[in-house]
Design a protein around this motif. Sequence first.
Motif, mmCIF file in Angstrom:
data_model
loop_
_atom_site.group_PDB
_atom_site.id
_atom_site.type_symbol
_atom_site.label_atom_id
_atom_site.label_comp_id
_atom_site.label_asym_id
_atom_site.label_seq_id
_atom_site.Cartn_x
_atom_site.Cartn_y
_atom_site.Cartn_z
ATOM 1 N N SER A 141 9.790 3.972 8.343
ATOM 2 C CA SER A 141 10.673 3.517 7.271
ATOM 3 C C SER A 141 9.936 3.314 5.953
ATOM 4 C CB SER A 141 11.352 2.200 7.666
ATOM 5 O OG SER A 141 10.412 1.128 7.676
ATOM 6 N N CYS A 142 8.642 3.639 5.922
ATOM 7 C CA CYS A 142 7.802 3.356 4.753
ATOM 8 C C CYS A 142 7.127 4.625 4.245
ATOM 9 C CB CYS A 142 6.714 2.336 5.116
ATOM 10 S SG CYS A 142 7.322 0.761 5.723
ATOM 11 N N GLY A 143 6.514 4.510 3.092
ATOM 12 C CA GLY A 143 5.618 5.536 2.606
ATOM 13 C C GLY A 143 4.236 5.255 3.157
ATOM 14 N N ILE A 144 3.744 6.117 4.026
ATOM 15 C CA ILE A 144 2.463 5.897 4.702
ATOM 16 C C ILE A 144 1.338 6.598 3.945
ATOM 17 C CG2 ILE A 144 1.164 6.320 6.832
ATOM 18 C CD1 ILE A 144 3.251 4.084 7.028
ATOM 19 N N LEU A 145 0.194 5.910 3.836
ATOM 20 C CA LEU A 145 -0.923 6.368 3.029
ATOM 21 C C LEU A 145 -2.064 6.859 3.901
ATOM 22 C CD1 LEU A 145 -1.041 3.248 0.670
ATOM 23 C CD2 LEU A 145 0.256 5.363 0.303
ATOM 24 N N GLU A 146 -2.760 7.868 3.415
ATOM 25 C CA GLU A 146 -4.050 8.271 3.965
ATOM 26 C C GLU A 146 -5.097 8.043 2.885
ATOM 27 O OE1 GLU A 146 -4.469 11.872 6.410
ATOM 28 O OE2 GLU A 146 -2.327 12.223 5.995
ATOM 29 N N ALA A 149 -12.998 7.386 2.155
ATOM 30 C CA ALA A 149 -13.945 6.283 2.358
ATOM 31 C C ALA A 149 -14.017 5.346 1.163
ATOM 32 C CB ALA A 149 -15.327 6.843 2.652
ATOM 33 N N GLN A 150 -13.575 5.805 0.005
ATOM 34 C CA GLN A 150 -13.583 4.978 -1.211
ATOM 35 C C GLN A 150 -12.242 4.288 -1.451
ATOM 36 O OE1 GLN A 150 -14.919 8.341 -1.286
ATOM 37 N NE2 GLN A 150 -16.802 7.242 -0.720
ATOM 38 N N ASN A 151 -11.340 4.349 -0.457
ATOM 39 C CA ASN A 151 -9.997 3.755 -0.550
ATOM 40 C C ASN A 151 -9.135 4.417 -1.618
ATOM 41 O OD1 ASN A 151 -10.379 1.863 1.545
ATOM 42 N ND2 ASN A 151 -11.433 0.480 0.133
ATOM 43 N N THR A 152 -9.416 5.667 -1.889
ATOM 44 C CA THR A 152 -8.560 6.474 -2.749
ATOM 45 C C THR A 152 -7.470 7.116 -1.895
ATOM 46 O OG1 THR A 152 -10.320 6.956 -4.338
ATOM 47 C CG2 THR A 152 -8.483 8.513 -4.246
ATOM 48 N N VAL A 153 -6.243 7.109 -2.396
ATOM 49 C CA VAL A 153 -5.129 7.724 -1.667
ATOM 50 C C VAL A 153 -5.270 9.250 -1.746
ATOM 51 C CG1 VAL A 153 -2.628 7.986 -1.524
ATOM 52 C CG2 VAL A 153 -3.622 5.770 -2.186
ATOM 53 N N VAL A 154 -5.387 9.884 -0.582
ATOM 54 C CA VAL A 154 -5.537 11.345 -0.534
ATOM 55 C C VAL A 154 -4.308 12.033 0.036
ATOM 56 C CG1 VAL A 154 -8.052 11.260 -0.448
ATOM 57 C CG2 VAL A 154 -6.739 11.199 1.692
ATOM 58 N N ALA A 155 -3.386 11.268 0.601
ATOM 59 C CA ALA A 155 -2.127 11.837 1.092
ATOM 60 C C ALA A 155 -1.086 10.728 1.165
ATOM 61 C CB ALA A 155 -2.299 12.501 2.456
ATOM 62 N N PHE A 156 0.169 11.124 1.007
ATOM 63 C CA PHE A 156 1.281 10.170 0.952
ATOM 64 C C PHE A 156 2.437 10.764 1.738
ATOM 65 C CE2 PHE A 156 4.930 8.249 -1.411
ATOM 66 C CZ PHE A 156 4.615 6.926 -1.209
ATOM 67 N N HIS A 157 2.922 10.039 2.747
ATOM 68 C CA HIS A 157 3.985 10.532 3.625
ATOM 69 C C HIS A 157 5.194 9.594 3.484
ATOM 70 C CE1 HIS A 157 0.965 13.115 5.616
ATOM 71 N NE2 HIS A 157 0.177 12.071 5.446
ATOM 72 N N ASN A 200 2.061 12.808 -7.971
ATOM 73 C CA ASN A 200 1.285 13.552 -8.967
ATOM 74 C C ASN A 200 -0.133 13.013 -9.126
ATOM 75 O OD1 ASN A 200 3.666 14.939 -9.457
ATOM 76 N ND2 ASN A 200 4.204 13.714 -11.252
ATOM 77 N N TYR A 201 -0.374 11.795 -8.619
ATOM 78 C CA TYR A 201 -1.657 11.135 -8.824
ATOM 79 C C TYR A 201 -2.495 11.043 -7.554
ATOM 80 C CZ TYR A 201 -0.068 10.003 -13.491
ATOM 81 O OH TYR A 201 0.371 10.103 -14.788
ATOM 82 N N ILE A 202 -2.135 11.806 -6.533
ATOM 83 C CA ILE A 202 -2.944 11.831 -5.323
ATOM 84 C C ILE A 202 -4.390 12.180 -5.697
ATOM 85 C CG2 ILE A 202 -3.351 13.059 -3.142
ATOM 86 C CD1 ILE A 202 -0.972 11.159 -3.061
ATOM 87 N N GLY A 203 -5.326 11.371 -5.190
ATOM 88 C CA GLY A 203 -6.725 11.549 -5.542
ATOM 89 C C GLY A 203 -7.167 10.702 -6.719
#
Length: 244
Positions: A141-146, A149-157, A200-203
Amino acid sequence: MRALLLAAGIGSRLRPLTDTMPKCLVRVHDKPLLDYWLGLVFEGGIERVLLNTHWLAEQVRQHVANSPWRSRIDLVHEDELLGTGGTVLANRDWFQNEAFLVAHADNLTDFDVPGLIAAHNRRPKGHVMTMLGFQTDDPSSCGILELNAQNTVVAFHEKVKKPPGNLANGAVYIFEPDVMVDIAGVGRAFVDLSTEIIPNYIGRILCVETNGYHRDIGNLESLRRAHSEFKQKPHQERVVAGLS
């Protein structure tokens, strides 16, 4: 720093409560949700708050008029909902071309506001956004983040059936003014942050995970769970992972 608390939602999943009460004034432990937010952000160092209104707006106006924070709160009414990004864009001058916080005020949370601001101020080079993350018990039910190692969002589901994990977007953001250009570039009044802007801001998004309480109380079952789970203390310690 200034903050926009998005409070205009109708709250259809909370009916019949929201037939006669705006969603932001629904109570947890006999305290309106909006009051938790106002105390949290003002005590956390936010200078001024903007609230958008729509459904049963007069109740929100009356509530704010009686708030101890009223001199630091501005209200803006939307006859037609503009979407999360549309509200940001419509009030761009209010943010004074500085970094600003945006939060969905239909969540019950006790995250560390100063800690989130501090993390944003020391974010990695090239990042223009900081996002609060939390561990959810309902990942579909949420937007899940990947994260890397630097806690930067690299994927968004966004609300998929079998997401890769439980770390969710907490719908609390700090944006640099650059993001406003992207919102304006959509070219229309209604803009949704989660589907049209954030991807648009992934990474280039820093994620800060809260160790505190965070729950969307958008339906009656979630509201019931919040009543049983949330234990507010007069001076509750708020901890953000990695920032304690």
